[in-house]
Design a protein around this motif. Structure first.
Motif, short mmCIF file in Angstrom:
data_model
loop_
_atom_site.label_atom_id
_atom_site.label_comp_id
_atom_site.label_asym_id
_atom_site.label_seq_id
_atom_site.Cartn_x
_atom_site.Cartn_y
_atom_site.Cartn_z
N GLU A 10 -13.41 -77.29 69.93
CA GLU A 10 -13.50 -77.53 68.14
C GLU A 10 -12.42 -78.04 67.88
N VAL A 11 -12.46 -79.23 67.30
CA VAL A 11 -11.31 -79.84 66.12
C VAL A 11 -11.73 -79.66 65.13
N PRO A 12 -10.54 -79.29 64.09
CA PRO A 12 -10.94 -78.42 62.75
C PRO A 12 -10.89 -80.70 61.76
N GLU A 13 -11.88 -80.13 60.70
CA GLU A 13 -11.46 -81.61 60.14
C GLU A 13 -10.34 -81.81 59.70
N ALA A 14 -10.29 -83.51 59.63
CA ALA A 14 -9.13 -83.51 58.73
C ALA A 14 -9.02 -83.43 57.16
N THR A 15 -7.67 -82.83 56.75
CA THR A 15 -7.60 -82.72 55.25
C THR A 15 -7.16 -84.19 54.52
N PHE A 16 -7.34 -83.50 53.25
CA PHE A 16 -6.91 -84.49 52.30
C PHE A 16 -5.97 -84.99 52.73
#
Length: 86
Positions: A10-16
């Protein structure tokens, strides 16, 4: 035996901020490539102008040197004449 978990991690989504940084670095790399190509690939119009300006500058520099070279000779003549008069 136990079953192995072969699912992707599980890879967290990239932040802004991470997205801005990623695209900023991408645009910076493109800009650097354009600058390098501008140095490597000469433009014929600019190169010709530099050559003509360079020859004009050389001619002007020679005229300045000639005029500067004449001035000390005149001074030397006046000094010699003034010494002779004494």
């Amino acid at each position: 035996m136990s079953e192995l978990d072969l699912s992707p991690p599980e890879v967290p989504e990239a932040t802004f901020l991470e997205s801005v940084l990623k695209y900023g670095l991408f645009l910076g790399a493109i800009f650097q490539l354009i600058c390098i190509l501008a140095i490597i690939i000469p433009t014929s119009k600019g190169h010709e102008q530099e050559e003509t300006e360079g020859s004009d500058n050389k001619a002007a520099a020679e005229q300045i040197k000639k005029s500067k070279g004449a001035a000390p000779q005149i001074r030397q003549k006046t000094k010699k004449e003034s010494k002779k008069k004494r």
